[in-house]
Design an enzyme around this catalytic site. Structure first.
Site, short mmCIF file in Angstrom:
data_model
loop_
_atom_site.label_atom_id
_atom_site.label_comp_id
_atom_site.label_asym_id
_atom_site.label_seq_id
_atom_site.Cartn_x
_atom_site.Cartn_y
_atom_site.Cartn_z
N HIS A 3 -33.08 -41.28 -56.49
CA HIS A 3 -33.77 -41.63 -57.74
C HIS A 3 -35.14 -40.95 -57.79
CE1 HIS A 3 -30.84 -44.41 -59.16
NE2 HIS A 3 -31.11 -45.41 -58.36
N LYS A 63 -30.27 -46.93 -63.32
CA LYS A 63 -29.46 -47.51 -64.40
C LYS A 63 -29.06 -46.49 -65.47
CE LYS A 63 -28.59 -50.75 -63.31
NZ LYS A 63 -27.73 -50.87 -62.08
N ARG A 72 -29.79 -40.72 -69.38
CA ARG A 72 -29.30 -41.74 -70.30
C ARG A 72 -30.40 -42.08 -71.30
NH1 ARG A 72 -26.74 -47.70 -68.72
NH2 ARG A 72 -25.45 -47.83 -70.60
N THR A 93 -23.88 -44.76 -60.40
CA THR A 93 -22.68 -45.23 -59.71
C THR A 93 -21.46 -44.42 -60.18
OG1 THR A 93 -23.70 -47.41 -59.85
CG2 THR A 93 -21.40 -47.34 -59.15
N ARG A 116 -21.27 -53.27 -65.48
CA ARG A 116 -21.49 -54.24 -66.55
C ARG A 116 -20.67 -53.80 -67.74
NH1 ARG A 116 -24.74 -55.48 -70.90
NH2 ARG A 116 -25.51 -53.35 -70.96
N LYS A 117 -21.32 -53.28 -68.78
CA LYS A 117 -20.59 -52.96 -70.01
C LYS A 117 -20.12 -51.50 -70.01
CE LYS A 117 -21.01 -54.21 -74.83
NZ LYS A 117 -21.83 -55.03 -75.75
N SER A 164 -30.11 -51.95 -69.39
CA SER A 164 -29.24 -52.04 -68.21
C SER A 164 -30.03 -52.58 -67.01
CB SER A 164 -28.64 -50.67 -67.90
OG SER A 164 -27.76 -50.77 -66.82
P1 A3P Z 1 -24.75 -51.04 -68.45
O1 A3P Z 1 -25.64 -52.03 -67.76
O2 A3P Z 1 -25.35 -50.53 -69.73
O3 A3P Z 1 -23.36 -51.52 -68.64
P2 A3P Z 1 -26.50 -47.10 -62.32
O4 A3P Z 1 -25.17 -46.79 -61.73
O5 A3P Z 1 -27.39 -45.92 -62.45
O6 A3P Z 1 -27.12 -48.27 -61.68
O7 A3P Z 1 -26.20 -47.48 -63.84
C1 A3P Z 1 -25.51 -48.65 -64.16
C2 A3P Z 1 -24.92 -48.51 -65.55
O8 A3P Z 1 -23.76 -47.67 -65.50
C3 A3P Z 1 -24.45 -49.85 -66.08
O9 A3P Z 1 -24.64 -49.76 -67.49
C4 A3P Z 1 -22.99 -49.85 -65.69
O10 A3P Z 1 -22.19 -50.74 -66.42
C5 A3P Z 1 -22.62 -48.41 -65.95
N1 A3P Z 1 -21.45 -47.96 -65.19
C6 A3P Z 1 -21.13 -48.25 -63.91
N2 A3P Z 1 -19.98 -47.66 -63.57
C7 A3P Z 1 -19.54 -46.99 -64.67
C8 A3P Z 1 -18.39 -46.20 -64.93
N3 A3P Z 1 -17.46 -46.00 -64.02
N4 A3P Z 1 -18.28 -45.67 -66.16
C9 A3P Z 1 -19.23 -45.88 -67.11
N5 A3P Z 1 -20.33 -46.61 -66.90
C10 A3P Z 1 -20.49 -47.17 -65.70
#
Ligand code: A3P
Length: 313
Positions: free
Chosen positions: A115, A48, A139, A52, A275-276, A147
């Site tokens: 991870h 998180k 992060r 991605t 998400r956000k 998240s």
């Molecule tokens: P939030 O839940 O704070 O919105 P991971 O990819 O490691 O699982 O992390 C997920 C987090 O990255 C989520 O944060 C998600 O919304 C955010 N995220 C996913 N794609 C993104 C993008 N293209 N740009 C910025 N943030 C992104």
């Protein structure tokens, strides 16, 4: 006890980190069977933390000669970042005993994600002579926690539903502060990769999610330089950097049908990865007292290391 219920798949302390038991055979298989190539690039992160996004950016940067970022047929418009770049430990875990080296047939240069903490990677990857490079995304721990917590609420896998039923955010937060979460302690995970990036900047590129949000184009250029494919003047003039930023933006990825429906091989709803996508959202979900408590734990653990989550650069 709560820690055995939450997350409901059991975690085991392994090499100083709390790892899901089901992943451990995958990690062992990586050590036993994965044959790294000098051109391999590993995208590493604590869960998180922007994995991605990093997958999308690195894929788009590394493959831009074959797949122009503004093209309609770009793989990131047809499939998800997690299909384009797979996690190696969970893929090995899912493949099971007889799986062999499941990435052996993938063409070079390979992009793989993990991870796993730096200290648990095989030396065949971390040794300078291996040629493999690592990109890490870090992060703020409070945002990574929130998240993860909201990821479980948005997700509908059986284990996520049971996290929600079996524990409160306060209880899960206490576990996070004690380092008990997938791949935790989070700050230790980050510190190991950061230390290596300081020692061998040619081997490990350390990116910060918050900086990527502030200056996405700069992060794309840093990635390209690190991967050995900096943008040529003609590419710059043609707007290639901005095209990659746009292609990989959360708004664009969210619109891709392949990211809206269905689940990953781990049964996670694909849409729950988007998400956000902001910095500081923790303040909408945890109290200032909780935040101060985690900040103090982290500050204590990082004292004297030279690393700070607040530092720019
Ligand atoms: P939030 O839940 O704070 O919105 P991971 O990819 O490691 O699982 O992390 C997920 C987090 O990255 C989520 O944060 C998600 O919304 C955010 N995220 C996913 N794609 C993104 C993008 N293209 N740009 C910025 N943030 C992104």
């Amino acid at each position: 006890p709560l820690e055995t219920r939450c997350p409901p798949f059991p975690l085991r302390l392994y090499g100083g980190y709390w790892l899901p038991e089901w992943v451990l055979p995958g990690l062992e298989a990586v050590h036993a069977r994965f044959d790294p190539r000098p051109s391999d690039v590993l995208l590493a992160s604590f869960p998180k933390s922007g994995t991605t996004w990093l997958k999308a950016l690195a894929f788009a940067v590394a493959n831009r000669a074959d797949h122009p970022p503004s093209g309609d047929a770009h793989p990131l418009r047809r499939s998800g970042p997690h299909d384009c770049v797979r996690f190696f430990e969970s893929s090995f875990a899912l493949a099971g005993e007889g799986g062999g080296d499941i990435f052996a047939a993938s063409p070079s240069p390979r992009l793989l994600a993990t991870h796993m903490p730096y200290s648990l990677l095989p030396e065949r990857i971390t040794a300078s002579g291996s040629g493999c490079r690592i990109v890490y995304v870090c992060r703020d721990p409070k945002d990574a926690f929130i998240s993860a917590w909201l990821f479980t609420t948005k997700n509908s896998t059986a284990h996520d539903r049971s996290v929600q039923k079996s524990a409160s955010i306060e209880e899960v937060f206490d576990l996070f502060c004690a380092g008990r979460c997938v791949a935790g302690p989070q700050w230790q995970h980050v510190l190991e990769y950061w230390s290596e990036s300081q020692r061998r900047p040619e081997k490990v590129l350390f990116l910060r999610y918050e900086e990527m949000l502030r200056e996405p184009a700069r992060s794309v250029r840093r990635l390209a330089e690190f991967l050995g494919c900096p943008f040529a003047e003609e590419e710059e003039a043609a707007g290639a950097v901005d095209a990659i930023v746009e292609l990989c933006s959360i708004g664009q990825l969210r619109r891709v049908p392949a990211n809206k429906t269905g689940a990953t091989e781990l049964g996670i709803n694909k849409e729950s990865f988007f998400r956000k996508g902001a910095a500081g959202d923790w303040s909408n979900h945890i109290s200032l007292e909780m935040a101060a408590r985690l900040d103090a734990v982290v500050e204590d653990a990082l004292r004297g290391s030279g690393f700070s989550f607040a530092a720019a650069g």
